[in-house]
Design a protein around this motif. Structure first.
Motif, PDB file in Angstrom:
ATOM      1  N   CYS A  98     -26.690 -19.731 -17.828  1.00 33.85           N
ATOM      2  CA  CYS A  98     -27.416 -20.064 -19.052  1.00 33.85           C
ATOM      3  C   CYS A  98     -28.800 -20.641 -18.755  1.00 33.85           C
ATOM      4  N   GLN A 100     -30.460 -20.486 -15.987  1.00 36.03           N
ATOM      5  CA  GLN A 100     -31.163 -19.668 -15.003  1.00 36.03           C
ATOM      6  C   GLN A 100     -31.307 -20.416 -13.671  1.00 36.03           C
ATOM      7  N   ILE A 106     -33.262 -19.959 -21.407  1.00 36.84           N
ATOM      8  CA  ILE A 106     -33.433 -18.676 -22.089  1.00 36.84           C
ATOM      9  C   ILE A 106     -34.205 -18.922 -23.371  1.00 36.84           C
ATOM     10  N   SER A 107     -35.275 -18.194 -23.552  1.00 33.53           N
ATOM     11  CA  SER A 107     -36.153 -18.396 -24.700  1.00 33.53           C
ATOM     12  C   SER A 107     -35.382 -18.376 -26.024  1.00 33.53           C
TER      13      SER A 107
END
Length: 224
Positions: A98, A100, A106-107
């Motif tokens: 989630c 990264q 995550i945008s």
């Protein structure tokens, strides 16, 4: 029966039988060197069996090592490098999907860990989020997120949580103090395990003092 049949020739004796020789075994003593080696091997075997059957010397801290979802987790030592190394393993197995591998998140879905006040602020904040999870609106780096993060209090030990929190507080340009397992244990005792996830940044502010609004955030995050 004829007289000729009764006069059978006597079997001839071999030269060895005629000499009256009786076989015997020469007494050949076992060499001292062979005896010494044999005794040494027996003694070594007895000692090995005795040592293997003795009680285990594994400490309680060593028995705590397994990490959920990881075949074998590294031992978490007191020194900083081992703590961060262990934290990297826990992060890769439980958080990187989630947030990264580079902590960027995550945008519009998962907030970043890079420069986040929830990571580099008071250590109790990331610890409590990991213990109980979080849902509801939260503001990070000027962006709003409204997702849900699961709790890890039931699947990660105090040492593992201390390791992963120390890791994210030291990576990607973050520079915050390490976290000890004893601190995690204290934070775990503050609330019941089944209290449910934190209700966004507003409730976290009440518990940890980290401001929910970016306007009142630290200079590090406000500059992003």
């Amino acid at each position: 029966m004829s007289q000729h049949d009764d006069q059978r020739p006597e079997p001839q004796k071999t030269p060895l039988e005629e000499s009256g020789f009786e076989p015997y075994e020469v007494n050949r003593p076992i060499p001292v060197l062979v005896l010494a080696v044999t005794v040494a091997l027996i003694a070594w075997g007895v000692y090995t069996l005795w040592a293997d059957s003795g009680p285990s010397t594994e400490t309680a801290a060593e028995a705590e090592a397994p990490v959920a979802g990881i075949d074998s987790a590294p031992a978490i030592a007191d020194n900083a490098s081992a703590l961060v190394s262990a934290g990297a393993t826990v992060f890769a197995a439980n958080c990187a999907t989630c947030h990264q591998a580079n902590g960027s998140g995550i945008s519009e879905a998962v907030p970043p860990l890079v420069g986040s006040r929830y990571v580099t602020g008071p250590a109790e904040t990331p610890v409590q989020i990991l213990l109980h999870g979080i849902k509801g609106p939260i503001e990070v780096a000027g962006n709003q997120y409204d997702g849900r993060m699961p709790r890890f209090g039931e699947t990660l030990t105090d040492s593992e949580i201390a390791a992963v929190v120390s890791y994210i507080r030291q990576q990607w340009g973050n520079s915050a103090a390490f976290v000890e397992p004893a601190f995690v244990a204290q934070q775990r005792e503050r609330f019941t395990a089944d209290r449910g996830p934190w209700n966004g940044g507003a409730e976290l502010e009440q518990v940890t003092g980290v401001p929910a609004r970016l306007a009142r955030a630290t200079a590090t995050e406000a500059s992003q």
